[in-house]
Design a protein around this motif. Structure first.
Motif, PDB file in Angstrom:
ATOM      1  N   THR A 286      77.621 -59.602  27.581  1.00 12.95           N
ATOM      2  CA  THR A 286      76.615 -60.431  28.404  1.00 12.95           C
ATOM      3  C   THR A 286      77.185 -61.570  29.132  1.00 12.95           C
ATOM      4  O   THR A 286      78.026 -62.160  28.847  1.00 12.95           O
ATOM      5  CB  THR A 286      75.650 -61.148  27.387  1.00 12.95           C
ATOM      6  N   SER A 287      76.854 -61.613  30.324  1.00 12.41           N
ATOM      7  CA  SER A 287      77.587 -62.731  31.331  1.00 12.41           C
ATOM      8  C   SER A 287      76.497 -63.530  31.955  1.00 12.41           C
ATOM      9  O   SER A 287      75.523 -63.218  32.294  1.00 12.41           O
ATOM     10  CB  SER A 287      78.424 -61.847  32.406  1.00 12.41           C
ATOM     11  N   LYS A 288      76.911 -64.944  32.442  1.00  7.34           N
ATOM     12  CA  LYS A 288      76.178 -65.841  32.943  1.00  7.34           C
ATOM     13  C   LYS A 288      77.061 -66.601  33.790  1.00  7.34           C
ATOM     14  O   LYS A 288      77.985 -67.094  33.531  1.00  7.34           O
ATOM     15  CB  LYS A 288      75.551 -66.554  31.826  1.00  7.34           C
ATOM     16  N   THR A 289      76.513 -66.649  35.178  1.00  8.37           N
ATOM     17  CA  THR A 289      77.147 -67.447  35.951  1.00  8.37           C
ATOM     18  C   THR A 289      76.444 -68.797  36.325  1.00  8.37           C
ATOM     19  O   THR A 289      75.147 -68.867  36.466  1.00  8.37           O
ATOM     20  CB  THR A 289      77.351 -66.637  37.520  1.00  8.37           C
ATOM     21  N   THR A 290      77.405 -69.841  36.390  1.00 13.29           N
ATOM     22  CA  THR A 290      76.657 -71.229  36.772  1.00 13.29           C
ATOM     23  C   THR A 290      77.096 -71.642  38.282  1.00 13.29           C
ATOM     24  O   THR A 290      78.267 -71.432  38.696  1.00 13.29           O
ATOM     25  CB  THR A 290      77.555 -72.291  35.886  1.00 13.29           C
ATOM     26  N   LEU A 291      76.006 -72.188  38.882  1.00 17.99           N
ATOM     27  CA  LEU A 291      76.135 -72.560  40.212  1.00 17.99           C
ATOM     28  C   LEU A 291      75.772 -73.993  40.506  1.00 17.99           C
ATOM     29  O   LEU A 291      74.732 -74.262  39.790  1.00 17.99           O
ATOM     30  CB  LEU A 291      75.420 -71.708  41.312  1.00 17.99           C
ATOM     31  N   THR A 292      76.660 -74.869  41.201  1.00 13.34           N
ATOM     32  CA  THR A 292      76.157 -75.919  41.328  1.00 13.34           C
ATOM     33  C   THR A 292      75.092 -75.734  42.845  1.00 13.34           C
ATOM     34  O   THR A 292      75.080 -75.065  43.249  1.00 13.34           O
ATOM     35  CB  THR A 292      77.332 -76.986  41.912  1.00 13.34           C
ATOM     36  N   ASP A 293      74.594 -77.206  42.919  1.00 13.36           N
ATOM     37  CA  ASP A 293      73.475 -77.515  44.013  1.00 13.36           C
ATOM     38  C   ASP A 293      74.302 -77.050  45.443  1.00 13.36           C
ATOM     39  O   ASP A 293      73.915 -76.479  46.246  1.00 13.36           O
ATOM     40  CB  ASP A 293      72.845 -78.806  44.016  1.00 13.36           C
ATOM     41  N   GLU A 294      75.530 -77.542  45.350  1.00 11.22           N
ATOM     42  CA  GLU A 294      76.236 -77.344  46.696  1.00 11.22           C
ATOM     43  C   GLU A 294      76.451 -75.920  46.940  1.00 11.22           C
ATOM     44  O   GLU A 294      76.613 -75.494  48.303  1.00 11.22           O
ATOM     45  CB  GLU A 294      77.558 -78.069  46.729  1.00 11.22           C
ATOM     46  N   GLN A 295      76.998 -75.267  46.017  1.00 13.30           N
ATOM     47  CA  GLN A 295      77.119 -73.582  46.074  1.00 13.30           C
ATOM     48  C   GLN A 295      75.831 -73.128  46.125  1.00 13.30           C
ATOM     49  O   GLN A 295      75.813 -72.135  47.140  1.00 13.30           O
ATOM     50  CB  GLN A 295      77.744 -73.433  44.852  1.00 13.30           C
ATOM     51  N   LYS A 296      74.696 -73.405  45.697  1.00 11.98           N
ATOM     52  CA  LYS A 296      73.435 -72.860  46.014  1.00 11.98           C
ATOM     53  C   LYS A 296      73.143 -72.878  47.542  1.00 11.98           C
ATOM     54  O   LYS A 296      72.790 -72.014  48.406  1.00 11.98           O
ATOM     55  CB  LYS A 296      72.406 -73.186  45.401  1.00 11.98           C
ATOM     56  N   ALA A 297      73.462 -74.174  47.939  1.00 11.97           N
ATOM     57  CA  ALA A 297      73.141 -74.366  49.578  1.00 11.97           C
ATOM     58  C   ALA A 297      74.039 -73.794  50.588  1.00 11.97           C
ATOM     59  O   ALA A 297      73.626 -73.101  51.557  1.00 11.97           O
ATOM     60  CB  ALA A 297      73.172 -75.887  49.801  1.00 11.97           C
ATOM     61  N   ALA A 298      75.562 -73.391  49.924  1.00  8.85           N
ATOM     62  CA  ALA A 298      76.216 -72.991  50.803  1.00  8.85           C
ATOM     63  C   ALA A 298      75.938 -71.355  51.146  1.00  8.85           C
ATOM     64  O   ALA A 298      76.228 -70.797  51.857  1.00  8.85           O
ATOM     65  CB  ALA A 298      77.728 -72.935  50.447  1.00  8.85           C
ATOM     66  N   LEU A 299      75.343 -70.938  49.962  1.00  6.52           N
ATOM     67  CA  LEU A 299      74.871 -69.434  50.138  1.00  6.52           C
ATOM     68  C   LEU A 299      73.458 -69.063  50.376  1.00  6.52           C
ATOM     69  O   LEU A 299      73.051 -68.091  50.506  1.00  6.52           O
ATOM     70  CB  LEU A 299      75.050 -68.926  48.394  1.00  6.52           C
ATOM     71  N   GLY A 300      72.747 -70.314  50.708  1.00  7.75           N
ATOM     72  CA  GLY A 300      71.596 -70.114  51.163  1.00  7.75           C
ATOM     73  C   GLY A 300      70.199 -69.956  50.309  1.00  7.75           C
ATOM     74  O   GLY A 300      69.409 -69.397  50.310  1.00  7.75           O
ATOM     75  N   LEU A 301      70.645 -70.592  48.978  1.00  2.48           N
ATOM     76  CA  LEU A 301      69.579 -70.347  48.194  1.00  2.48           C
ATOM     77  C   LEU A 301      69.046 -71.566  47.701  1.00  2.48           C
ATOM     78  O   LEU A 301      69.625 -72.626  47.785  1.00  2.48           O
ATOM     79  CB  LEU A 301      70.506 -69.836  46.688  1.00  2.48           C
ATOM     80  N   GLY A 302      67.967 -71.578  47.079  1.00  2.00           N
ATOM     81  CA  GLY A 302      67.017 -72.656  46.704  1.00  2.00           C
ATOM     82  C   GLY A 302      67.528 -73.489  45.680  1.00  2.00           C
ATOM     83  O   GLY A 302      68.533 -72.792  44.801  1.00  2.00           O
ATOM     84  N   GLU A 303      67.204 -74.827  45.642  1.00  2.00           N
ATOM     85  CA  GLU A 303      67.850 -75.675  44.227  1.00  2.00           C
ATOM     86  C   GLU A 303      67.359 -75.064  42.987  1.00  2.00           C
ATOM     87  O   GLU A 303      68.138 -75.146  42.039  1.00  2.00           O
ATOM     88  CB  GLU A 303      67.418 -77.019  44.636  1.00  2.00           C
ATOM     89  N   ASP A 304      66.111 -74.174  43.164  1.00  2.00           N
ATOM     90  CA  ASP A 304      65.470 -73.840  41.869  1.00  2.00           C
ATOM     91  C   ASP A 304      66.249 -72.317  41.534  1.00  2.00           C
ATOM     92  O   ASP A 304      65.884 -72.128  40.488  1.00  2.00           O
ATOM     93  CB  ASP A 304      64.124 -73.365  41.792  1.00  2.00           C
ATOM     94  N   TYR A 305      66.921 -71.775  42.158  1.00  2.00           N
ATOM     95  CA  TYR A 305      67.548 -70.525  42.190  1.00  2.00           C
ATOM     96  C   TYR A 305      68.514 -70.675  40.799  1.00  2.00           C
ATOM     97  O   TYR A 305      69.360 -71.622  40.560  1.00  2.00           O
ATOM     98  CB  TYR A 305      68.212 -69.987  43.063  1.00  2.00           C
ATOM     99  N   GLU A 306      68.451 -69.606  39.865  1.00  2.00           N
ATOM    100  CA  GLU A 306      69.357 -69.550  38.799  1.00  2.00           C
ATOM    101  C   GLU A 306      69.761 -68.166  38.545  1.00  2.00           C
ATOM    102  O   GLU A 306      68.775 -67.288  38.410  1.00  2.00           O
ATOM    103  CB  GLU A 306      68.761 -70.178  37.381  1.00  2.00           C
ATOM    104  N   PRO A 307      71.099 -67.879  38.711  1.00  2.00           N
ATOM    105  CA  PRO A 307      71.595 -66.337  38.577  1.00  2.00           C
ATOM    106  C   PRO A 307      70.954 -65.899  37.258  1.00  2.00           C
ATOM    107  O   PRO A 307      70.915 -66.698  36.071  1.00  2.00           O
ATOM    108  CB  PRO A 307      72.914 -66.645  38.446  1.00  2.00           C
TER     109      PRO A 307
END
Length: 282
Positions: free
Chosen positions: A83-104
């Motif tokens: 089982t794997s879980k990735t953590t993204l910061t808000d800056e990384q989400k923005a850089a990838l074009g993802l919304g702040e509410d997005y969670e992998p």
């Protein structure tokens, strides 16, 4: 009497030095032999892993943690449940074009025989009642042979032997060195996109691997402004092995919850913009 005693003592010392009888301590096993002796159906090893990734043009560290078990067969490590879980910061989400509410999504991969079942595979809308995607036949999951994010499989005796042979620094319980992706994958997969891989392998007193740290850089692509752009990815993967010989039971998920990857429709931008973009760039 003195002469007899001297001869007897000399014979014992000679036998000890030469390795006769039980006077000589047995030499420790090499790690390859130690791992091979662990192989038995129903047994395995526990895994805990952290992968710290940096990508050019994106601030911060992407952290992926993986844990689970790897199951053995008669002569190899064959199955796994990770089982794997990735953590993204808000800056990384923005850089990838993802919304702040997005969670992998939490990703669970279960390999049984030749098929690998993946839950949390962010591809697009899944058919009703289906939670697992099966990769087999023409499709593949982790087709470089790695489990989790660790590309150097020290549970494979041939690869473990390669790691030891490429060690330029070795002391009690530790091996350090460098190998190439080409050396690692040439037998089955051709050239890998990974260049040089530096490694530090730690073994316990039984010569079994307990920790492997690898570091490598590769060329990749990331989504930006609706397009895929070239980038450089740097990984530091720290894998720990424990509970050698533990009882392990790995089973496929319920058949009614499984869909074959080849039967899934290609994702649309509305379903999953990242998957659609990556697929379009292939």
């Amino acid at each position: 009497m003195k002469r007899v005693a001297v001869v007897a003592v000399t014979a014992v010392v000679t036998a000890f030095v030469a390795g006769g009888g039980q006077a000589q301590a047995a030499a420790p096993e090499d790690p390859v032999t130690a791992v091979q002796k662990q192989f038995a159906p129903g047994r395995g090893v526990r895994v805990s892993e952290a992968n710290r990734i940096t990508v050019s043009g994106i601030k911060g560290v992407f952290l992926t943690r993986t844990s689970g078990v790897i199951g053995f067969g008669k002569s190899a490590a064959v199955d796994y449940d990770l089982t794997s879980k990735t953590t993204l910061t808000d800056e990384q989400k923005a850089a990838l074009g993802l919304g702040e509410d997005y969670e992998p999504a939490t990703l669970r991969a279960v390999k049984v025989g030749r098929a690998t079942y993946v839950k949390g595979f962010e591809w697009g809308n899944m058919p009703e009642g289906k939670h697992w995607v099966r990769f087999s036949g023409s499709s593949a999951w982790n087709n470089d042979g790695q489990r989790g994010d660790q590309r150097v499989d020290v549970l494979n005796p041939a690869i473990l032997k390669l790691v030891i042979s490429k060690s330029t620094f070795a002391r009690a319980g530790e091996y350090r060195g460098t190998l190439s992706g080409k050396q690692l994958y040439k037998e089955k997969y051709g050239n890998s996109e990974v260049g040089k891989i530096s490694f530090r392998l730690f073994v316990d007193r039984d010569r079994l691997p307990v920790r492997l740290i690898t570091e490598y850089t590769l060329r990749t692509e990331v989504p930006k402004n609706g397009k895929l752009v070239k980038a450089t990815e740097h990984d530091i993967v720290d894998t720990r092995y424990s509970g050698w010989g533990a009882k392990v039971a790995i089973a496929a998920p319920p058949a009614g919850e499984v869909v074959d990857f080849d039967d899934l429709k290609w994702p649309s931008v509305d379903d999953n913009p990242i998957s659609a973009l990556i697929d379009a760039g292939r």
